[in-house]
Every structure is written in C-alpha cells, then in structure tokens.
Motif scaffolding. Structure first.
Motif, PDB file in Angstrom:
ATOM      1  N   UNK A 106      -1.695  -8.460  -4.899  1.00 22.37           N
ATOM      2  CA  UNK A 106      -0.340  -8.113  -4.184  1.00 22.37           C
ATOM      3  C   UNK A 106      -0.564  -7.386  -2.728  1.00 22.37           C
ATOM      4  N   UNK A 107       0.382  -7.620  -1.975  1.00 20.75           N
ATOM      5  CA  UNK A 107       0.196  -6.818  -0.662  1.00 20.75           C
ATOM      6  C   UNK A 107       0.856  -5.379  -1.041  1.00 20.75           C
ATOM      7  N   UNK A 108       0.394  -4.562   0.134  1.00 18.25           N
ATOM      8  CA  UNK A 108       1.117  -3.201   0.096  1.00 18.25           C
ATOM      9  C   UNK A 108       0.885  -2.841   1.670  1.00 18.25           C
ATOM     10  N   UNK A 109       1.971  -2.148   2.014  1.00 13.07           N
ATOM     11  CA  UNK A 109       1.669  -1.386   3.274  1.00 13.07           C
ATOM     12  C   UNK A 109       0.891  -0.180   3.157  1.00 13.07           C
ATOM     13  N   UNK A 110       0.008   0.109   3.927  1.00 15.81           N
ATOM     14  CA  UNK A 110      -1.031   1.517   3.790  1.00 15.81           C
ATOM     15  C   UNK A 110      -1.244   2.041   5.136  1.00 15.81           C
ATOM     16  N   UNK A 111      -1.262   3.258   4.852  1.00 15.90           N
ATOM     17  CA  UNK A 111      -1.984   3.914   5.970  1.00 15.90           C
ATOM     18  C   UNK A 111      -3.409   3.632   6.061  1.00 15.90           C
ATOM     19  N   UNK A 145      -1.117   1.468  10.724  1.00 15.76           N
ATOM     20  CA  UNK A 145      -0.773   1.176   9.108  1.00 15.76           C
ATOM     21  C   UNK A 145      -1.220  -0.502   9.271  1.00 15.76           C
ATOM     22  N   UNK A 146      -1.327  -0.725   8.005  1.00 15.76           N
ATOM     23  CA  UNK A 146      -1.678  -2.306   7.922  1.00 15.76           C
ATOM     24  C   UNK A 146      -1.386  -2.951   6.558  1.00 15.76           C
ATOM     25  N   UNK A 147      -1.492  -4.084   6.206  1.00 17.32           N
ATOM     26  CA  UNK A 147      -1.286  -4.706   4.841  1.00 17.32           C
ATOM     27  C   UNK A 147      -2.525  -4.844   4.289  1.00 17.32           C
ATOM     28  N   UNK A 148      -2.691  -4.586   3.054  1.00 18.79           N
ATOM     29  CA  UNK A 148      -3.878  -4.211   2.289  1.00 18.79           C
ATOM     30  C   UNK A 148      -3.624  -5.212   0.830  1.00 18.79           C
ATOM     31  N   UNK A 149      -4.467  -5.804   0.447  1.00 17.25           N
ATOM     32  CA  UNK A 149      -4.390  -6.409  -1.189  1.00 17.25           C
ATOM     33  C   UNK A 149      -4.790  -5.263  -1.870  1.00 17.25           C
TER      34      UNK A 149
END
Length: 88
Positions: free
Chosen positions: A1-6, A12-16
């Motif tokens: 799933x995607x998550x907004x991350x520092x 910030x960016x989207x990570x799996x």
C-alpha cells in the motif's frame, strides 16, 4: 500500500509499505480521509529527529477492516476517527 512519508528535511514522498496485520489488542483501519496539519508541516520542515521513511499523518478517519485477538467493543465495519501521536 502507499503511505506519505518523511524523506528528509523539507521533503516528503510516497512509499510502498506492506499492508498491516492486526496484532493482539489492535485493529487495522481502512483510512477514508487523512488531514495534513501544522504539526505535520513542522515535522517535515524541521525533521524533529525523524528517520527517513517515517510515515506521516496523524489525523484520520475510516473504518475497521480487521480486529486482532483480545479487542473488545470494536467490530469490522465500525467507523472511527483517530488522533494518535505515535509515528509508525
């Protein structure tokens, strides 16, 4: 799933990330909405000692999609809102 991350200061960016599983005393939520507030913006701007890929966002609502062992008074499909102060 995607998550907004520092990622790093001012970025910030989207990570799996793997889908969470409910452990003992926990529930898993299907998040419907998540807000970005001033503390999220300050955390990104100043870092506050966060490790890269720390998941952001702490004001959200959704519904319970999994209930772990030992959880009482909550059920799958129940709508909830949260305001946690512990980062993933």
């Amino acid at each position: 799933m995607k998550a907004a991350a520092f990622k790093k200061q001012n970025e910030m960016g989207l990570i799996d990330v793997p889908a969470p599983k409910a452990g003992a005393g926990e529930v898993v939520l299907k998040v419907h909405n998540c807000g970005i507030c001033g503390s999220d913006l300050h955390a990104c701007q100043y870092g506050f000692g966060m490790a890269p890929d720390s998941i952001m966002g702490h004001e959200f609502c959704g519904e319970i999609c999994e209930v772990g062992p030992g959880v009482r008074n909550y059920a799958v499909g129940q709508r909830v809102a949260a305001l946690p102060f512990v980062m993933c």
